[in-house]
Design an enzyme around this catalytic site. Structure first.
Site, PDB file in Angstrom:
ATOM      1  N   ARG A 131       0.853  -1.181   0.000  1.00 20.82           N
ATOM      2  CA  ARG A 131       0.000   0.000   0.000  1.00 20.82           C
ATOM      3  C   ARG A 131       0.894   1.237   0.000  1.00 20.82           C
ATOM      4  NH1 ARG A 131      -3.631  -2.719  -1.497  1.00 20.82           N
ATOM      5  NH2 ARG A 131      -5.617  -3.133  -0.467  1.00 20.82           N
ATOM      6  N   GLU A 159      -2.848   8.201  -4.189  1.00 21.49           N
ATOM      7  CA  GLU A 159      -3.112   7.345  -5.326  1.00 21.49           C
ATOM      8  C   GLU A 159      -4.348   7.856  -6.060  1.00 21.49           C
ATOM      9  OE1 GLU A 159      -3.741   2.774  -5.338  1.00 21.49           O
ATOM     10  OE2 GLU A 159      -1.709   3.191  -4.631  1.00 21.49           O
ATOM     11  N   HIS A 194      -1.301   0.411  -9.664  1.00 21.63           N
ATOM     12  CA  HIS A 194      -1.960  -0.523  -8.737  1.00 21.63           C
ATOM     13  C   HIS A 194      -2.577  -1.707  -9.502  1.00 21.63           C
ATOM     14  CE1 HIS A 194      -3.774  -0.639  -4.444  1.00 21.63           C
ATOM     15  NE2 HIS A 194      -3.598  -1.863  -4.908  1.00 21.63           N
TER      16      HIS A 194
HETATM   17  P1  NAP Z   1      -1.059 -11.168   5.070  1.00 19.96           P
HETATM   18  O1  NAP Z   1      -1.031 -12.625   4.725  1.00 19.96           O
HETATM   19  O2  NAP Z   1      -1.971 -10.683   6.146  1.00 19.96           O
HETATM   20  O3  NAP Z   1       0.446 -10.723   5.377  1.00 19.96           O
HETATM   21  C1  NAP Z   1       0.827  -9.531   5.971  1.00 19.96           C
HETATM   22  C2  NAP Z   1       1.974  -9.844   6.929  1.00 19.96           C
HETATM   23  O4  NAP Z   1       2.509  -8.608   7.419  1.00 19.96           O
HETATM   24  C3  NAP Z   1       1.508 -10.671   8.150  1.00 19.96           C
HETATM   25  O5  NAP Z   1       2.398 -11.751   8.354  1.00 19.96           O
HETATM   26  C4  NAP Z   1       1.579  -9.644   9.264  1.00 19.96           C
HETATM   27  O6  NAP Z   1       1.871 -10.235  10.509  1.00 19.96           O
HETATM   28  C5  NAP Z   1       2.741  -8.801   8.813  1.00 19.96           C
HETATM   29  N1  NAP Z   1       2.808  -7.511   9.514  1.00 19.96           N
HETATM   30  C6  NAP Z   1       1.802  -6.788  10.061  1.00 19.96           C
HETATM   31  N2  NAP Z   1       2.316  -5.668  10.645  1.00 19.96           N
HETATM   32  C7  NAP Z   1       3.663  -5.720  10.462  1.00 19.96           C
HETATM   33  C8  NAP Z   1       4.741  -4.879  10.837  1.00 19.96           C
HETATM   34  N3  NAP Z   1       4.526  -3.753  11.527  1.00 19.96           N
HETATM   35  N4  NAP Z   1       6.000  -5.235  10.493  1.00 19.96           N
HETATM   36  C9  NAP Z   1       6.245  -6.371   9.808  1.00 19.96           C
HETATM   37  N5  NAP Z   1       5.259  -7.223   9.436  1.00 19.96           N
HETATM   38  C10 NAP Z   1       3.974  -6.885   9.749  1.00 19.96           C
HETATM   39  O7  NAP Z   1      -1.431 -10.303   3.776  1.00 19.96           O
HETATM   40  P2  NAP Z   1      -1.069 -10.603   2.243  1.00 19.96           P
HETATM   41  O8  NAP Z   1      -2.164 -11.364   1.608  1.00 19.96           O
HETATM   42  O9  NAP Z   1       0.337 -11.119   2.179  1.00 19.96           O
HETATM   43  O10 NAP Z   1      -1.145  -9.106   1.681  1.00 19.96           O
HETATM   44  C11 NAP Z   1      -0.308  -8.098   2.199  1.00 19.96           C
HETATM   45  C12 NAP Z   1      -0.779  -6.744   1.740  1.00 19.96           C
HETATM   46  O11 NAP Z   1      -0.500  -6.598   0.361  1.00 19.96           O
HETATM   47  C13 NAP Z   1      -2.302  -6.530   1.846  1.00 19.96           C
HETATM   48  O12 NAP Z   1      -2.674  -6.082   3.128  1.00 19.96           O
HETATM   49  C14 NAP Z   1      -2.573  -5.500   0.787  1.00 19.96           C
HETATM   50  O13 NAP Z   1      -2.557  -4.215   1.359  1.00 19.96           O
HETATM   51  C15 NAP Z   1      -1.400  -5.640  -0.167  1.00 19.96           C
HETATM   52  N6  NAP Z   1      -1.810  -6.106  -1.510  1.00 19.96           N
HETATM   53  C16 NAP Z   1      -1.649  -5.280  -2.574  1.00 19.96           C
HETATM   54  C17 NAP Z   1      -2.011  -5.700  -3.834  1.00 19.96           C
HETATM   55  C18 NAP Z   1      -1.845  -4.811  -5.033  1.00 19.96           C
HETATM   56  O14 NAP Z   1      -2.668  -4.868  -5.930  1.00 19.96           O
HETATM   57  N7  NAP Z   1      -0.810  -4.006  -5.103  1.00 19.96           N
HETATM   58  C19 NAP Z   1      -2.554  -6.973  -4.022  1.00 19.96           C
HETATM   59  C20 NAP Z   1      -2.693  -7.800  -2.910  1.00 19.96           C
HETATM   60  C21 NAP Z   1      -2.325  -7.353  -1.654  1.00 19.96           C
HETATM   61  P3  NAP Z   1       0.660 -10.636  11.511  1.00 19.96           P
HETATM   62  O15 NAP Z   1      -0.195 -11.607  10.756  1.00 19.96           O
HETATM   63  O16 NAP Z   1       1.381 -11.232  12.668  1.00 19.96           O
HETATM   64  O17 NAP Z   1      -0.053  -9.348  11.800  1.00 19.96           O
END
Ligand code: NAP
Length: 327
Positions: free
Chosen positions: A237, A266, A285
């Site tokens: 993000r 954005e 995006h």
């Molecule tokens: P996810 O499985 O929830 O992974 C996020 C990870 O970040 C979790 O392991 C979380 O730990 C960790 N985290 C939270 N706070 C943190 C911090 N302060 N420092 C370090 N790590 C931290 O989510 P995902 O499916 O991988 O997706 C991640 C993000 O990518 C989404 O939230 C979304 O915003 C973004 N995204 C963007 C696109 C795009 O089109 N550009 C597409 C898909 C996703 P905990 O579980 O312990 O909190």
């Protein structure tokens, strides 16, 4: 009578057809999102909302949409929704996890490689008619094979990046609040603290959700810690990275390059000086934008919406345990 819902943008047929079959749906057909006022007006009498990350859903919104029982977000990230406000009002919230993991990681790796090997600069060079001959010093980039990848966040997408990095024989460091010893051996990962992550990464790839804690987490102080040869990748993000600090770091050679799919704001203003830098690659995006994945996202969002309307548990819940309470 079919339940009334608002779908705040046209989504792929794979999901939309399900919504139209089960619901009395109005679909917003414009390319741009509805304004907040219009979103409220359209949702006021609805039991369900299929929302996008451009729709801000908070207590004030919910109080004006008293019949709303379920918000099905067409994204895995849900930083556009104040989930506690939904939970407090018995509104179920769903997202689309899992189905976009590999597509998003593919794209994060695409950005990484485009930045490392200066793909966009190469294209500009050819288009400008500057390609006269093979040049020993022309557009030299950075090796990916054998380099160190730092993963900020080791959730679904961060782990998928680590899988890809294996094929490039990369050393992979990660930081996440939750240590994943189970994955460390399988994916050959090293768990490090934040300072070590920023100091040692040749490529620093951001995979954390946007939260109050991660907002602005990658900033001037972090850029100063990074190698001058380092490349930043952000497919998570925009606000996680401070845009002006990134601009200054790229301009002043504090880091070498950045490849981003998300910006803050954005869209990024077209006159923002960062767009003039040759060591900056940006896309609008589109990390999850493959035909297959957007279809799967539409289907999950539709399934969440319909389950919520039926008063059933959502297949992909954000506020698990909240079964839509409103009538
Ligand atoms: P996810 O499985 O929830 O992974 C996020 C990870 O970040 C979790 O392991 C979380 O730990 C960790 N985290 C939270 N706070 C943190 C911090 N302060 N420092 C370090 N790590 C931290 O989510 P995902 O499916 O991988 O997706 C991640 C993000 O990518 C989404 O939230 C979304 O915003 C973004 N995204 C963007 C696109 C795009 O089109 N550009 C597409 C898909 C996703 P905990 O579980 O312990 O909190």
């Amino acid at each position: 009578m079919k339940p009334k819902v608002f779908v705040s943008r046209r989504i792929p047929d794979r999901g939309l057809e399900k919504v139209l079959e089960f619901c009395d749906a109005e679909v917003w057909e414009d390319e741009l999102p509805p304004s907040r006022e219009v979103l409220i007006e359209k949702t006021r009498d609805c039991e369900g909302l299929l929302s996008l990350l451009t729709d801000k859903i908070d207590g004030e919104f919910l109080d004006q949409c008293p019949k709303l029982r379920v918000v099905a977000n067409y994204a895995v990230g849900f930083d556009n929704i104040i989930v506690d406000d939904c939970t407090a009002r018995g509104v179920a919230v769903g997202n689309t996890p899992g189905v976009l993991t590999d597509t998003t990681a593919d794209f994060a790796f695409t950005l990484l490689m485009s930045a490392a090997r200066r793909v966009v600069e190469g294209m500009d060079y050819v288009r400008a008619g500057r390609w006269k001959t093979w040049g020993p010093m022309l557009l030299l980039g950075r090796d990916i094979y054998g380099a160190t990848l730092g993963l900020l966040g080791l959730g679904r997408i961060g782990s998928a990046m680590a899988e890809r990095a294996k094929g490039f024989n990369m050393r992979v460091l990660y930081y996440d609040p939750y240590r994943r010893e189970d994955l460390e051996k399988e994916l050959n990962l090293e768990y490090v603290d934040l300072d070590t992550l920023f100091e040692q990464a040749d490529f620093l790839s951001v995979h954390v959700p946007l939260t109050p804690e991660t907002n602005g987490m990658v900033n001037a102080a972090r850029f100063k810690q990074m190698k001058k040869t380092a490349i930043l990748v952000n497919s998570a993000r925009g606000p996680i990275v401070n845009t002006n600090d990134l601009y200054e770091a790229l301009r002043d050679g504090e880091i070498a390059y950045a490849g981003v799919d998300v910006t803050d704001p954005e869209p990024i203003q077209t006159d923002h000086p960062i767009l003039k830098l040759s060591n900056f690659v940006v896309c609008p995006h589109i990390a999850s934008a493959s035909i297959e994945t957007r279809g799967r996202m539409a289907e999950i969002a539709a399934d969440n919406l319909i389950a919520g309307l039926k008063g059933e548990a959502l297949p992909a819940p954000v506020n698990k345990g909240v079964i839509a309470k409103r009538k």
